[in-house]
Design a protein around this motif. Structure first.
Motif, short mmCIF file in Angstrom:
data_model
loop_
_atom_site.label_atom_id
_atom_site.label_comp_id
_atom_site.label_asym_id
_atom_site.label_seq_id
_atom_site.Cartn_x
_atom_site.Cartn_y
_atom_site.Cartn_z
N UNK A 31 -9.21 69.09 66.12
CA UNK A 31 -8.98 67.85 66.47
C UNK A 31 -10.27 67.19 67.16
N UNK A 32 -11.03 66.11 66.50
CA UNK A 32 -12.17 65.66 67.06
C UNK A 32 -12.20 64.25 67.32
N UNK A 33 -12.49 63.87 68.64
CA UNK A 33 -12.53 62.57 69.07
C UNK A 33 -13.88 62.22 69.67
N UNK A 34 -14.00 60.92 69.60
CA UNK A 34 -15.50 60.43 70.46
C UNK A 34 -15.09 60.48 71.84
N UNK A 35 -16.20 61.30 72.50
CA UNK A 35 -16.15 61.34 73.89
C UNK A 35 -15.07 62.33 74.61
N UNK A 36 -14.38 63.31 73.58
CA UNK A 36 -13.46 64.42 73.88
C UNK A 36 -13.81 65.40 73.33
N UNK A 37 -13.38 66.78 74.19
CA UNK A 37 -13.66 67.95 74.07
C UNK A 37 -12.67 68.25 72.53
N UNK A 38 -13.36 69.08 71.83
CA UNK A 38 -12.38 69.34 70.58
C UNK A 38 -11.10 70.04 71.01
N UNK A 39 -10.13 69.95 70.24
CA UNK A 39 -8.70 70.63 70.29
C UNK A 39 -8.48 71.31 69.30
N UNK A 40 -7.86 72.45 69.38
CA UNK A 40 -7.43 73.19 68.25
C UNK A 40 -5.79 72.90 68.09
N UNK A 41 -5.51 72.48 66.75
CA UNK A 41 -4.24 72.15 66.43
C UNK A 41 -3.71 72.77 65.20
N UNK A 42 -2.43 72.99 65.19
CA UNK A 42 -1.78 73.57 63.92
C UNK A 42 -1.04 72.44 63.41
N UNK A 43 -0.64 71.48 63.90
CA UNK A 43 -0.22 70.10 62.92
C UNK A 43 -1.25 69.09 62.33
N UNK A 44 -1.29 68.86 61.33
CA UNK A 44 -2.27 68.20 60.51
C UNK A 44 -1.68 67.20 59.73
N UNK A 45 -1.88 66.03 59.99
CA UNK A 45 -1.39 64.93 59.41
C UNK A 45 -1.43 65.16 57.76
N UNK A 46 -0.50 64.51 57.20
CA UNK A 46 -0.23 64.72 55.97
C UNK A 46 -1.44 64.18 54.88
N UNK A 47 -1.75 62.86 55.40
CA UNK A 47 -3.17 62.36 54.58
C UNK A 47 -4.20 63.44 54.50
N UNK A 48 -4.47 63.88 55.91
CA UNK A 48 -5.73 64.60 55.99
C UNK A 48 -5.58 66.06 55.33
N UNK A 49 -4.35 66.54 55.27
CA UNK A 49 -4.01 67.73 54.81
C UNK A 49 -4.21 67.65 53.23
N UNK A 50 -3.79 66.44 52.66
CA UNK A 50 -3.87 66.23 51.15
C UNK A 50 -5.30 66.23 50.84
N UNK A 51 -6.01 65.63 51.53
CA UNK A 51 -7.56 65.36 51.12
C UNK A 51 -8.37 66.98 51.51
N UNK A 52 -7.98 67.76 52.28
CA UNK A 52 -8.43 69.03 52.52
C UNK A 52 -8.16 69.86 51.71
N UNK A 53 -7.06 69.96 51.10
CA UNK A 53 -6.43 70.94 50.11
C UNK A 53 -6.61 70.64 48.78
#
Length: 330
Positions: A31-53
């Motif tokens: 999970x990337x956000x401006x000005x924040x350290x990256x965070x590893x996540x297991x939950x991926x929003x459905x719209x992002x998951x659809x585009x990624x897969x």
């Protein structure tokens, strides 16, 4: 202002999902956000998951379930790496045939250098350089024309090209969108900051990885509005185009983020200056090993199309990587 979230798939051999329908798998994202350290996540929003897969459609008849090599064929006297070496007319056609025999899946033919500091070429000169070469190679392999200019693109498509590779991402010529949409050609939209003449003077970004993502999303939206089919679009983050060495490396480390746009990704890093700086190879022609290293790293993040000079050498590396990691051959 609401913080925007970006999800970069983390490649994993035992991942739950296939990235873009290809050879890489993943189960988690950064999970990337401006000005924040990256965070590893297991939950991926459905719209992002659809585009990624979502499996990517073929480009110029080429399935993207395996990596593809786009061979660079410069019909120019001043390209940074091979300007003036490939000749014109029959000599350039012969070079194109040799690249196909060496393992190129498609050719990218250009008549205007876009190296840092390059001056603009007249439309008539650019057409005179590329059209005879495209016509001579039409039918031998899928062909892309590397141009920022609508009139050049129209002439190239008529001569037998099937894709327009616009390094300006539709920013240079306002007529380009109409030419591409009316022709039904495939399109590569690249990110660049500024024009070749000045793009390396002092490039700056807030967060280069995310700024380029947003800029590409805007270019894609503009192309869709102009009537270009999403199934025809490829995106390119534009390594070296208005970017420092640090910018290039930041993009390459997390290039799998760009799969979030839901489109095939093209990478053009072949023989670039920063490869020579890091790899201690002053001459552009000596940068094949560094190019291969970065190409294989990008393939490990699912990048589908690789624009290269040294086709035989890169193809050899790809065959070995495929044999080890995928059990693929060919």
């Amino acid at each position: 202002m609401t913080q925007k979230d970006y999800y970069r798939p983390i490649p994993s051999e035992t991942g739950r999902w296939r990235l873009a329908g290809g050879w890489v798998r993943f189960s988690q994202c950064e999970l990337l956000r401006r000005g924040a350290a990256p965070e590893i996540v297991d939950e991926i929003p459905p719209d992002w998951l659809a585009r990624l897969t979502a499996p990517r459609p073929s480009v110029l008849g080429l399935s993207l379930e395996v990596p593809r090599l786009m061979a660079i064929l410069n019909a120019t006297p001043d390209s940074f790496s091979d300007g003036g070496l490939l000749g014109e007319g029959a000599q350039a056609v012969a070079r194109g045939e040799a690249l196909i025999a060496a393992g190129a899946d498609l050719l990218d033919i250009g008549g205007e250098s876009t190296r840092p500091g390059a001056a603009e070429v007249a439309v008539s000169d650019e057409i005179a350089r590329v059209v005879p070469v495209i016509a001579g190679l039409a039918g031998a392999a899928p062909i892309s024309v590397d141009t920022r200019k609508a009139k050049v693109a129209a002439s190239a498509l008529k001569a037998g090209a099937g894709m327009v590779n616009d390094v300006s991402g539709f920013d240079f010529d306002p007529c380009m969108a109409k030419v591409v949409s009316h022709s039904g050609a495939a399109l590569c939209l690249m990110h660049a900051q500024g024009l070749p003449e000045t793009m390396q003077d002092d490039p700056r970004y807030g967060d280069v990885l995310l700024d380029v993502y947003d800029a590409l999303a805007e270019r894609v939206a503009r192309a869709l509005t102009a009537g270009v089919s999403a199934a025809k679009i490829v995106i390119d983050p534009g390594i070296g185009f208005g970017k420092t060495e640090a910018h290039n490396l930041a993009i390459l480390r997390r290039i799998s983020l760009y799969h979030g746009l839901g489109l095939p990704v093209l990478l053009g890093i072949s023989r670039k200056r920063f490869i020579g700086q890091i790899g201690q190879a002053e001459a552009a022609a000596a940068r094949m090993p560094g190019t291969l290293a970065l190409t294989l790293a990008a393939i490990g993040q699912g990048v589908q199309i690789h624009r290269v000079h040294d086709v035989a050498e890169i193809k050899q590396g790809l065959r070995l990587w495929s044999a080890l990691d995928l059990g693929m051959s060919g």
